[in-house]
Structures are given as C-alpha cells and as structure tokens.
Design an enzyme around this catalytic site. Structure first.
Site, PDB file in Angstrom:
ATOM      1  N   ASP A 210      78.795  44.268  77.114  1.00 31.73           N
ATOM      2  CA  ASP A 210      78.534  45.678  77.358  1.00 31.73           C
ATOM      3  C   ASP A 210      79.188  46.468  76.230  1.00 31.73           C
ATOM      4  O   ASP A 210      80.411  46.446  76.092  1.00 31.73           O
ATOM      5  CB  ASP A 210      79.128  46.059  78.717  1.00 31.73           C
ATOM      6  CG  ASP A 210      78.911  47.496  79.106  1.00 31.73           C
ATOM      7  OD1 ASP A 210      78.587  48.327  78.230  1.00 31.73           O
ATOM      8  OD2 ASP A 210      79.087  47.810  80.296  1.00 31.73           O
ATOM      9  N   MET A 211      78.406  47.155  75.432  1.00 33.11           N
ATOM     10  CA  MET A 211      78.946  47.871  74.279  1.00 33.11           C
ATOM     11  C   MET A 211      79.741  49.112  74.664  1.00 33.11           C
ATOM     12  O   MET A 211      80.282  49.800  73.816  1.00 33.11           O
ATOM     13  CB  MET A 211      77.832  48.236  73.298  1.00 33.11           C
ATOM     14  CG  MET A 211      77.149  47.024  72.674  1.00 33.11           C
ATOM     15  SD  MET A 211      78.256  45.915  71.769  1.00 33.11           S
ATOM     16  CE  MET A 211      78.455  44.561  72.905  1.00 33.11           C
TER      17      MET A 211
ATOM     18  N   ASN B 126      71.588  49.767  68.222  1.00 35.77           N
ATOM     19  CA  ASN B 126      70.358  50.072  68.939  1.00 35.77           C
ATOM     20  C   ASN B 126      70.560  50.173  70.440  1.00 35.77           C
ATOM     21  O   ASN B 126      69.651  50.545  71.151  1.00 35.77           O
ATOM     22  CB  ASN B 126      69.333  48.976  68.610  1.00 35.77           C
ATOM     23  CG  ASN B 126      68.077  49.100  69.434  1.00 35.77           C
ATOM     24  OD1 ASN B 126      67.346  50.077  69.323  1.00 35.77           O
ATOM     25  ND2 ASN B 126      67.842  48.130  70.290  1.00 35.77           N
ATOM     26  N   HIS B 127      71.732  49.836  70.941  1.00 34.48           N
ATOM     27  CA  HIS B 127      71.942  49.795  72.393  1.00 34.48           C
ATOM     28  C   HIS B 127      71.878  51.198  72.996  1.00 34.48           C
ATOM     29  O   HIS B 127      72.126  52.195  72.332  1.00 34.48           O
ATOM     30  CB  HIS B 127      73.259  49.100  72.734  1.00 34.48           C
ATOM     31  CG  HIS B 127      74.457  49.781  72.176  1.00 34.48           C
ATOM     32  ND1 HIS B 127      74.903  49.574  70.884  1.00 34.48           N
ATOM     33  CD2 HIS B 127      75.315  50.671  72.717  1.00 34.48           C
ATOM     34  CE1 HIS B 127      75.975  50.306  70.671  1.00 34.48           C
ATOM     35  NE2 HIS B 127      76.249  50.979  71.773  1.00 34.48           N
TER      36      HIS B 127
ATOM     37  N   TYR C  13      72.250  54.203  56.586  1.00 35.95           N
ATOM     38  CA  TYR C  13      73.257  54.680  55.640  1.00 35.95           C
ATOM     39  C   TYR C  13      73.683  53.546  54.748  1.00 35.95           C
ATOM     40  O   TYR C  13      73.747  52.441  55.117  1.00 35.95           O
ATOM     41  CB  TYR C  13      74.490  55.218  56.379  1.00 35.95           C
ATOM     42  CG  TYR C  13      74.166  56.409  57.242  1.00 35.95           C
ATOM     43  CD1 TYR C  13      74.035  57.660  56.673  1.00 35.95           C
ATOM     44  CD2 TYR C  13      73.971  56.267  58.596  1.00 35.95           C
ATOM     45  CE1 TYR C  13      73.738  58.745  57.455  1.00 35.95           C
ATOM     46  CE2 TYR C  13      73.668  57.351  59.381  1.00 35.95           C
ATOM     47  CZ  TYR C  13      73.556  58.594  58.812  1.00 35.95           C
ATOM     48  OH  TYR C  13      73.267  59.675  59.590  1.00 35.95           O
TER      49      TYR C  13
END
Length: 191
Positions: free
Chosen positions: A92-93, A119-120, A191
């Site tokens: 879980d980010m 991307n989460h 970036y």
C-alpha cells in the site's frame, strides 16, 4: 518569379519544416531495452498496460499494487511479452514501510533505477468512486477517508520520489507522474 511568389514559397517551406520538427518525437525504443523501471498501481488499468509496454521494449520492471494475486499475473504476462526481468512488491503506497520496501527491492534487484512511474491512486478506506458519488462533503465529512486518500495520493507520491531520488540522480533517470482522477483529460507529466 516575383518577390511575392518567393515569399510565399519561403513561408510554405518554413511551415512544413516547423511541422516536421514539432511532430518528430525522437523516441528510440532501444533506449528502453535493459532500463530499470518501477511502476506503481499495476494491478489494473494504466499501470498494468504500462508494465506490458515496458516489457515489450525489453525493460527490467518492478511493479507494485495491493493485490498480490493480480501482480503475479501481470509479472507472468510481462515476462511472456519480453521483459528482461519482472518482479513485484505487494504493498500500500500510503504506508511508509511499503514505499521503502519498494525502492529497496528495486535497488537490490537492479542496483540502479532509470524510471520511476508513479501511477497509484485510491484509498484503502473505501472505494473512491463510491465516496465522490454519494454525498457532498458538508453532508458527510469523512476525515478517515480524506487522511487515507492524501497519504496514498500525495504523501505516497512524494515519499516514493524522495526515496528514489538518489538512484534517479545517479542514473540520470526519469520521474513520471500519472494522475487522471480530477480531469477529463488524463494528465501525464515526465521530469
């Protein structure tokens, strides 16, 4: 030939030259072969498809999401599509330890990092679409959801980027941020 005809010819040639210049992207797929890539939010959707595209180009990928069973399927398909290596970290980010484990795993498996694709999205408290589709904030100010959502979608992005920064600097790598929740046109920033 008159001056007006010459001026018209110069303008047309300049317009064609400018169009060719702007439309040329200069992307060489060989630059991805062997590159090391970490992609978050890979159990479905954009993240899953990005994993497959990097795999087709011969990258070494590490993917992450919460659902381990889906990650195993994505890793298997990525290998069949041509990834040089494919690994996963279930996590879980929104949790610091899972972010740290993800970047540490990339360092251990690859020794470097060329691309970090953030991307989460979402919340572990409740379904994001369920939350925004039911009641307005003044009717139901769900602070648990809000704090969890910010941890995953803001703090998690910053934490992962911060942890990966030394590796990205060393390799002159790239940070790619994908976020499409609040817009009709998905945002893509590199970036």
């Amino acid at each position: 030939m008159s001056r007006l005809a010459w001026a018209g010819l110069v303008v047309v040639l300049a317009a064609v030259g400018t169009g060719v210049y702007w439309s040329y992207d200069g992307f060489d797929p060989e630059t991805i072969r062997g590159a090391t890539v970490v992609i978050t939010g890979c159990s479905t959707g954009i993240g899953e498809e990005m994993a497959y595209q990097y795999a087709r180009l011969g990258a070494k990928i590490l993917i992450t999401a919460r659902r381990e069973n889906r990650l195993k399927e994505v890793v298997a398909k990525a290998m069949s599509l041509g990834a040089q290596e494919a690994h996963y970290v279930a996590g879980d980010m929104g949790k610091a330890e899972d972010c740290e484990r993800t970047i540490q795993t990339a360092k251990e498996k690859f020794g470097r990092l060329d691309y970090l694709v953030l991307n989460h999205d979402g919340s572990s408290v409740k379904n994001i679409h369920e939350f925004f589709g039911t009641k307005s904030w003044d009717e139901d100010p769900d602070m648990d959801f809000f704090v969890d959502y910010l941890n995953i979608n803001v703090v998690g992005y910053v934490r992962l980027a911060s942890l990966a920064l030394p590796l990205l600097k060393e390799s002159k790598g790239h940070l790619i941020v994908v976020n499409a929740l609040n817009g009709r046109c998905p945002m893509y920033t590199a970036y």
